[in-house]
Design a protein around this motif. Structure first.
Motif, PDB file in Angstrom:
ATOM      1  N   ARG A  11      23.068   7.493  13.338  1.00 24.78           N
ATOM      2  CA  ARG A  11      23.179   6.323  12.497  1.00 24.78           C
ATOM      3  C   ARG A  11      22.371   6.560  11.234  1.00 24.78           C
ATOM      4  N   PRO A  12      22.714   5.863  10.139  1.00 23.17           N
ATOM      5  CA  PRO A  12      21.989   6.091   8.882  1.00 23.17           C
ATOM      6  C   PRO A  12      20.541   5.638   8.956  1.00 23.17           C
ATOM      7  N   LYS A  13      19.665   6.429   8.352  1.00 22.90           N
ATOM      8  CA  LYS A  13      18.256   6.082   8.209  1.00 22.90           C
ATOM      9  C   LYS A  13      17.908   6.228   6.738  1.00 22.90           C
ATOM     10  N   THR A  14      17.012   5.393   6.257  1.00 22.50           N
ATOM     11  CA  THR A  14      16.616   5.520   4.866  1.00 22.50           C
ATOM     12  C   THR A  14      15.953   6.869   4.617  1.00 22.50           C
ATOM     13  N   GLU A  15      16.107   7.376   3.419  1.00 19.17           N
ATOM     14  CA  GLU A  15      15.443   8.617   3.025  1.00 19.17           C
ATOM     15  C   GLU A  15      14.258   8.338   2.111  1.00 19.17           C
ATOM     16  N   ASN A  16      13.985   7.056   1.879  1.00 16.57           N
ATOM     17  CA  ASN A  16      12.949   6.666   0.939  1.00 16.57           C
ATOM     18  C   ASN A  16      11.600   6.539   1.639  1.00 16.57           C
ATOM     19  N   GLU A  17      10.773   7.585   1.536  1.00 17.79           N
ATOM     20  CA  GLU A  17       9.439   7.542   2.127  1.00 17.79           C
ATOM     21  C   GLU A  17       8.536   6.544   1.413  1.00 17.79           C
ATOM     22  N   GLN A  18       8.944   6.112   0.230  1.00 15.72           N
ATOM     23  CA  GLN A  18       8.126   5.202  -0.557  1.00 15.72           C
ATOM     24  C   GLN A  18       8.053   3.815   0.067  1.00 15.72           C
ATOM     25  N   ILE A  19       8.926   3.521   1.003  1.00  9.71           N
ATOM     26  CA  ILE A  19       9.002   2.173   1.562  1.00  9.71           C
ATOM     27  C   ILE A  19       7.670   1.716   2.141  1.00  9.71           C
ATOM     28  N   TYR A  20       6.897   2.615   2.740  1.00 10.78           N
ATOM     29  CA  TYR A  20       5.629   2.222   3.367  1.00 10.78           C
ATOM     30  C   TYR A  20       4.614   1.796   2.318  1.00 10.78           C
ATOM     31  N   TYR A  21       4.619   2.492   1.171  1.00 15.73           N
ATOM     32  CA  TYR A  21       3.732   2.106   0.074  1.00 15.73           C
ATOM     33  C   TYR A  21       4.227   0.806  -0.568  1.00 15.73           C
ATOM     34  N   ASN A  22       5.558   0.636  -0.627  1.00 16.59           N
ATOM     35  CA  ASN A  22       6.104  -0.604  -1.163  1.00 16.59           C
ATOM     36  C   ASN A  22       5.651  -1.803  -0.339  1.00 16.59           C
ATOM     37  N   VAL A  23       5.753  -1.677   0.979  1.00 14.33           N
ATOM     38  CA  VAL A  23       5.344  -2.771   1.862  1.00 14.33           C
ATOM     39  C   VAL A  23       3.868  -3.100   1.644  1.00 14.33           C
ATOM     40  N   ASN A  24       3.051  -2.070   1.550  1.00 11.48           N
ATOM     41  CA  ASN A  24       1.619  -2.279   1.341  1.00 11.48           C
ATOM     42  C   ASN A  24       1.360  -2.964  -0.001  1.00 11.48           C
ATOM     43  N   ASP A  25       2.055  -2.511  -1.057  1.00 14.31           N
ATOM     44  CA  ASP A  25       1.863  -3.110  -2.378  1.00 14.31           C
ATOM     45  C   ASP A  25       2.312  -4.565  -2.404  1.00 14.31           C
ATOM     46  N   ILE A  26       3.407  -4.858  -1.725  1.00 17.30           N
ATOM     47  CA  ILE A  26       3.904  -6.235  -1.702  1.00 17.30           C
ATOM     48  C   ILE A  26       2.912  -7.139  -0.969  1.00 17.30           C
ATOM     49  N   HIS A  27       2.397  -6.670   0.169  1.00 12.06           N
ATOM     50  CA  HIS A  27       1.382  -7.448   0.879  1.00 12.06           C
ATOM     51  C   HIS A  27       0.150  -7.673  -0.007  1.00 12.06           C
ATOM     52  N   THR A  28      -0.255  -6.633  -0.725  1.00 14.68           N
ATOM     53  CA  THR A  28      -1.415  -6.748  -1.605  1.00 14.68           C
ATOM     54  C   THR A  28      -1.154  -7.767  -2.712  1.00 14.68           C
ATOM     55  N   ALA A  29       0.041  -7.728  -3.289  1.00 26.40           N
ATOM     56  CA  ALA A  29       0.392  -8.666  -4.363  1.00 26.40           C
ATOM     57  C   ALA A  29       0.383 -10.108  -3.850  1.00 26.40           C
ATOM     58  N   ILE A  30       0.895 -10.305  -2.641  1.00 25.33           N
ATOM     59  CA  ILE A  30       0.898 -11.652  -2.064  1.00 25.33           C
ATOM     60  C   ILE A  30      -0.534 -12.120  -1.815  1.00 25.33           C
ATOM     61  N   TYR A  31      -1.355 -11.233  -1.272  1.00 27.08           N
ATOM     62  CA  TYR A  31      -2.739 -11.587  -0.935  1.00 27.08           C
ATOM     63  C   TYR A  31      -3.564 -11.869  -2.188  1.00 27.08           C
ATOM     64  N   THR A  32      -3.329 -11.084  -3.252  1.00 30.02           N
ATOM     65  CA  THR A  32      -4.124 -11.247  -4.473  1.00 30.02           C
ATOM     66  C   THR A  32      -3.448 -12.153  -5.501  1.00 30.02           C
ATOM     67  N   ASN A  33      -2.263 -12.666  -5.160  1.00 29.48           N
ATOM     68  CA  ASN A  33      -1.558 -13.646  -5.993  1.00 29.48           C
ATOM     69  C   ASN A  33      -1.185 -13.089  -7.362  1.00 29.48           C
ATOM     70  N   VAL A  34      -0.602 -11.886  -7.387  1.00 33.28           N
ATOM     71  CA  VAL A  34      -0.175 -11.291  -8.656  1.00 33.28           C
ATOM     72  C   VAL A  34       1.297 -10.882  -8.584  1.00 33.28           C
ATOM     73  N   GLN A  35       1.884 -10.669  -9.739  1.00 35.60           N
ATOM     74  CA  GLN A  35       3.273 -10.228  -9.840  1.00 35.60           C
ATOM     75  C   GLN A  35       3.356  -8.708  -9.686  1.00 35.60           C
ATOM     76  N   ILE A  36       4.570  -8.237  -9.480  1.00 34.64           N
ATOM     77  CA  ILE A  36       4.823  -6.801  -9.419  1.00 34.64           C
ATOM     78  C   ILE A  36       5.983  -6.470 -10.355  1.00 34.64           C
ATOM     79  N   ARG A  37       6.101  -5.191 -10.676  1.00 37.24           N
ATOM     80  CA  ARG A  37       7.286  -4.728 -11.381  1.00 37.24           C
ATOM     81  C   ARG A  37       7.788  -3.475 -10.691  1.00 37.24           C
ATOM     82  N   PHE A  38       9.100  -3.273 -10.758  1.00 34.15           N
ATOM     83  CA  PHE A  38       9.711  -2.153 -10.034  1.00 34.15           C
ATOM     84  C   PHE A  38      11.105  -1.905 -10.580  1.00 34.15           C
ATOM     85  N   GLN A  39      11.617  -0.735 -10.261  1.00 32.84           N
ATOM     86  CA  GLN A  39      13.024  -0.440 -10.523  1.00 32.84           C
ATOM     87  C   GLN A  39      13.804  -0.637  -9.224  1.00 32.84           C
ATOM     88  N   TYR A  40      15.058  -1.056  -9.379  1.00 33.23           N
ATOM     89  CA  TYR A  40      15.899  -1.323  -8.213  1.00 33.23           C
ATOM     90  C   TYR A  40      17.078  -0.360  -8.230  1.00 33.23           C
TER      91      TYR A  40
END
Length: 329
Positions: free
Chosen positions: A131-160
């Motif tokens: 079955r398909p699996k993501t090839e994006n290893e960056q996802i773990y850092y993304n999750v961490n950054d999103i949690h950090t942004a929520i905790y510190t109440n700041v915005q983020i920017r990214f490419q989609y």
């Protein structure tokens, strides 16, 4: 030096008991002494083993002693039961948001929480899913950054990003960055999604975390709190099909009794199912009207029918007719 060795002995003893014992595999005090000496070069006497085990029990390790024909000590319970670890292994393997490499790493870590024998059972449970699996290893850092942004109440920017038919990843908006205020992370259809408010947007949107790249935390405070305060993430998951959005409508579905379980699985036990004679019932549910919703209806076949509103019924019929015409072309 002797004192240091004795401190290490207690740690080695705990490791031996956790790794090698369970209710089916026990070690006597003599065997524990032999392992300490042979593998760790730590001398020990049986009497000291009794004292060390008492200390570990006082610490909270659930060590039991079996007497009789097959005597010995063993760890009777751990933080995770084998059945719980098996569930976690299955989740790791089934998730499309976790790369094959990270899946293997996480399973190895889960195995370290079990005895050796139980770890072998976990290894036997590992299957190669085609079955398909993501090839994006960056996802773990993304999750961490999103949690950090929520905790510190700041915005983020990214490419989609998105896939092309040439099986290449390309960025949307010609590489322009999205700026958003993240408010929650949710799991749906085996993927991680961020619930966020884009700049100057009047509604919350969802973004697949594994499609985000080059994420940065900004200094600006988050926007959209009033939107999130009124946001019901559970209800959101029920009305969104495959995390594809659409305009929200209250629709009436007439269903065969055999679909009761399907309706409850989709919309929750609190949904009101009103009988229509002996064989059918109807429900009023809020959904995001989209092609994915229509595809879900089509998959249920003749057992479900949209009865209200009339314009949604017509849209569904047009959707089915367009599919049929595609085969006539």
């Amino acid at each position: 030096m002797v004192a240091q060795t004795q401190k290490m002995k207690l740690l080695y003893l705990m490791q031996i008991l956790l790794e090698r014992t369970d209710e089916h595999h026990m070690l006597t005090a003599t065997e524990l002494c032999e392992i300490l000496q042979a593998e760790y070069d730590v001398p020990a006497e049986r009497k000291s083993i009794y004292n060390d085990i008492a200390a570990l029990q006082e610490y909270g390790l659930d060590i039991e002693q079996q007497k009789g024909r097959s005597p010995g000590y063993y760890v009777a319970s751990r933080r995770f039961e084998l059945a719980e670890l098996k569930l976690l292994v299955d989740a790791m393997q089934a998730s499309r948001s976790i790369t094959e490499k990270k899946t293997d790493e996480l399973i190895r870590k889960l195995e370290s929480l079990a005895s050796r024998e139980d770890a072998r059972q976990l290894q036997q449970q590992v299957f190669l899913y085609n079955r398909p699996k993501t090839e994006n290893e960056q996802i773990y850092y993304n999750v961490n950054d999103i949690h950090t942004a929520i905790y510190t109440n700041v915005q983020i920017r990214f490419q989609y990003t998105e896939w092309t038919r040439e099986k290449e990843i390309r960025v949307r908006r010609d590489g322009a960055y999205y700026v958003a205020s993240p408010w929650a992370l949710t799991w749906d259809d085996e993927n991680y999604y961020m619930i966020a408010c884009e700049e100057d947007a009047a509604e919350l949107r969802h973004f697949r975390v594994d499609k985000m790249q080059h994420m940065e935390l900004l200094s600006q405070k988050r926007q959209g709190r009033e939107l999130f305060d009124d946001f019901d993430i559970v209800a959101f998951g029920k009305r969104i099909f495959g995390m594809f959005g659409g305009r929200e409508e209250t629709v009436t579905l007439s269903c065969d009794n055999g679909l009761a379980g399907v309706i409850i699985d989709r919309f929750g036990r609190e949904v009101m199912m009103v009988p229509e004679g002996e064989d059918r019932f109807h429900v009023n549910v809020v959904v995001a009207v989209s092609q994915q919703f229509f595809g879900w209806l089509a998959g249920l076949g003749r057992d479900v029918r949209v009865t209200k509103p009339a314009h949604v019924q017509k849209e569904f019929l047009d959707y089915l007719d367009a599919i049929r015409q595609n085969y006539d072309a």
